[in-house]
Design a protein around this motif. Structure first.
Motif, mmCIF file in Angstrom:
data_model
loop_
_atom_site.group_PDB
_atom_site.id
_atom_site.type_symbol
_atom_site.label_atom_id
_atom_site.label_comp_id
_atom_site.label_asym_id
_atom_site.label_seq_id
_atom_site.Cartn_x
_atom_site.Cartn_y
_atom_site.Cartn_z
ATOM 1 N N CYS A 269 87.190 62.167 32.480
ATOM 2 C CA CYS A 269 87.942 61.275 31.667
ATOM 3 C C CYS A 269 89.381 61.330 31.641
ATOM 4 O O CYS A 269 90.022 62.378 32.299
ATOM 5 C CB CYS A 269 87.659 61.292 30.134
ATOM 6 N N ARG A 270 90.150 60.200 31.324
ATOM 7 C CA ARG A 270 91.560 60.252 31.725
ATOM 8 C C ARG A 270 92.446 61.174 30.484
ATOM 9 O O ARG A 270 93.568 61.398 30.756
ATOM 10 C CB ARG A 270 92.086 58.776 31.765
ATOM 11 N N THR A 271 91.919 60.788 29.406
ATOM 12 C CA THR A 271 92.654 61.356 28.042
ATOM 13 C C THR A 271 91.977 62.194 27.329
ATOM 14 O O THR A 271 90.567 62.357 27.208
ATOM 15 C CB THR A 271 93.102 59.866 27.302
ATOM 16 N N ARG A 272 92.466 63.146 26.394
ATOM 17 C CA ARG A 272 91.916 63.798 25.452
ATOM 18 C C ARG A 272 91.011 62.929 24.681
ATOM 19 O O ARG A 272 89.931 63.300 24.443
ATOM 20 C CB ARG A 272 92.984 64.662 24.747
ATOM 21 N N HIS A 293 89.592 70.130 27.208
ATOM 22 C CA HIS A 293 90.846 69.055 27.567
ATOM 23 C C HIS A 293 92.210 70.183 27.174
ATOM 24 O O HIS A 293 91.966 71.275 26.648
ATOM 25 C CB HIS A 293 91.000 67.755 26.875
ATOM 26 N N THR A 319 88.909 66.491 31.177
ATOM 27 C CA THR A 319 90.137 65.744 31.832
ATOM 28 C C THR A 319 90.444 66.531 33.255
ATOM 29 O O THR A 319 89.821 67.631 33.325
ATOM 30 C CB THR A 319 91.582 65.869 31.175
#
Length: 566
Positions: A269-272, A293, A319
């Motif tokens: 995934c891109r973000t926490r 993350h 991440t």
């Protein structure tokens, strides 16, 4: 076991290094060897064998190595080897692109330098600067910093560089992609000219070569290549993509995982926030998923890894930066929840499967606006990524029935079923044998605990429906528009007159917060101010971070935009 905070030795190939020998052959001081032995590390990876000797000899070094080759120990061990006991004067500065990587490098150097009493300080935006100032005043041996915050401390006069011996640029290509080129130049110009300079980069474009020419002196060059993933015949990794509307991403992810039924998988995934949301969704769907993350402590990370190794978890949601250094054995699937923002990131992720001759699967969930990036990745890798039709509810039901059939077949072949014979014989006195079997299959099927999935996910045309607005500077003659859905405009009190460019804003935000460049929306640069769109839920974080750092070497007013200016 090898030092693999950045992966395993199996991901790289030595240039001309011996294939045997432990860390003691590298000439490291006993305290480091003791720490490595206590951690269970037995032999260095190829990049460590190649890099440590010239770094111990004081040479500058230019290293090309992908994620998964052990770069952190390659520069950390020589830096710690040179520490003077109890001096605690800043001798090594490590520049990294993100605060997550800063924390990770610090944790690694703390572990290696524990017996030396090494003081290692992470310096990045979004953290209280007061603590950083106190620690710097108390005395530290190593600072690991993002460029923006390092430059901020230089401007305050709180980053003492007089005794600096080594500067390390880690993930240099990513720092340049994030717009930190000028910051890096300014920091290096402030460092003592006789320093040792070390540069690591996953790729070597012309701008990296230019940076090396400007700041490195006759560097030793090392290149550790990832082995090809294609043998003679078919590729080891099956790649594919699904085009999915944003509002249906989590449902589509669950559908894909249910149909694929991976033995072991990482979802990137891109973000926490995405990591936490996706993990919760997958656990609700019956998976044993763990989140990883940069917001987690080392103890939390170790607990997650323990559950993965013990088999009590079978799916990791992470991440990019947090997943660096993880070696998940027998990994069968990698799933990109979003299209990676750079071809190199995609290659690094896919490289985690298909190792040691095993087959693997790499799948990507792409929003319509991300298809252009997917095409860029195809051109960069020279490999087509087929866009497939998302499995339907009917496909899922068929797959689940097939899994039930396979489980029953395995039981018929391998299990001792005699103790259940009396149940079948009793029931066949009153019912047909086929009906008894059907009832048993129904119970076995329902006992899997699979969540019902009746949501139909709409098809999306397989084309990019609109150009990406993020990072583009709007022409002065166009009428203003409101922010995109879920986004908010921020006012930044610096514009063209101060030399501000879109990449400067992207670099500052991505470097000082957990946002990535592709999370940032449209950018407008006026003469005296700039406007930048960020996710509404993250706006306060961005405002706080930008107020605490500098833009083009000076502080700027940052607040939520108040609307049209007359």
């Amino acid at each position: 076991m090898s030092v693999d905070e950045a992966g395993t030795a199996g991901e790289g190939a030595p240039a001309a290094a011996p294939e045997s020998g432990g860390f003691e052959d590298l000439g490291l001081r006993p305290e480091l060897l003791g720490a490595l032995a206590a951690l269970g590390y037995e032999e260095p990876t190829p990049i460590q064998r190649e890099a440590v000797p010239p770094l111990l000899a004081g040479r500058d070094l230019l290293g090309q190595a992908a994620t998964g080759t052990g770069k952190t120990a390659a520069f950390a061990l020589p830096a710690l080897h040179a520490l003077q006991p109890d001096e605690h004067r800043l001798s090594t500065l490590v520049l990294v692109p993100t605060r997550e990587l800063a924390v990770q490098v610090c944790e690694a150097m703390h572990r290696y330098g524990k017996e030396l009493g090494a003081r290692v300080l992470p310096v990045y935006g979004g953290a209280p600067i007061g603590r950083q100032l106190r620690e710097l005043d108390r005395g530290v041996d190593v600072v690991v910093a993002t460029p923006g915050r390092a430059l901020d401390h230089l401007g305050r006069g709180t980053l003492p560089l007089g005794d600096l011996r080594t500067v390390v640029l880690d993930e240099a290509d990513e720092m340049l992609d994030m717009g930190f080129a000028e910051d890096i130049d300014a920091i290096l110009e402030a460092c003592p000219p006789e320093r040792q300079t070390v540069l690591f980069s996953a790729t070597m474009p012309a701008r990296i070569e230019g940076l090396a020419r400007a700041h490195l002196r006759e560097p030793v060059r090392i290149r550790i290549q990832r082995p090809a993933t294609v043998e003679s015949g078919a590729p080891l990794v099956r790649q594919g993509a699904y085009v999915v509307p944003r509002g249906h991403k989590t449902a589509a992810l669950g559908r894909v995982l249910d149909v694929e039924a991976p033995a072991s998988a990482i979802v990137f995934c891109r973000t926490r926030e995405q990591v936490d949301t996706v993990t919760e969704t997958l656990n609700g769907r019956g998976y044993r998923a763990e989140a990883l993350h940069g917001g987690m402590s080392q103890d939390q990370r170790e607990r997650v890894m323990g559950r993965l190794k013990s088999g009590t978890a079978d799916l990791l949601v992470a991440t990019d930066v947090a997943a660096r250094g993880l070696d998940v054995e027998q990994l069968t699937h990698v799933v990109n929840y979003d299209v990676p923002s750079a071809p190199e990131s995609y290659v690094h992720r896919v490289g985690r499967v298909g190792r040691a001759g095993r087959q693997g699967v790499a799948l990507t969930l792409a929003e319509p606006r991300e298809l252009r990036m997917l095409q860029t990745i195809e051109r960069s890798t020279g490999r087509k990524i087929p866009v497939e039709k998302l499995p339907t509810v009917a496909d899922l039901r068929t797959r689940r029935l097939e899994m039930t059939r396979a489980a029953l077949h395995e039981s018929l072949v391998e299990d001792d079923l005699d103790r259940f014979r009396v149940v079948v014989e009793t029931l066949t006195d009153d019912f047909d044998l086929m009906d008894v079997a059907l009832a048993a299959v129904k119970l076995a099927h329902e006992a899997t605990g699979a969540a019902a999935d009746e949501e139909e996910i709409p098809d999306v045309p397989e084309r990019d429906t609109r150009p990406r607005a993020g990072g583009a500077e709007r022409g002065a003659g166009r009428p203003p528009r409101g922010p995109a859905a879920g986004m908010v405009k921020l006012f930044v009190g610096a514009g063209r007159a101060a030399g501000v460019r879109p990449q400067d804003l992207v670099g500052a935000i991505a470097g000082e917060t957990s946002l990535k460049g592709r999370d940032i929306g449209a950018i407008e640069i006026a003469d005296r101010f700039s406007l930048v769109e960020v996710p509404d839920a993250r706006a306060d974080e961005v405002v706080t971070a930008l107020r605490a750092t500098t833009l083009k070497g000076r502080k700027a007013t940052v607040r939520r935009d108040r609307g049209p200016r007359r």
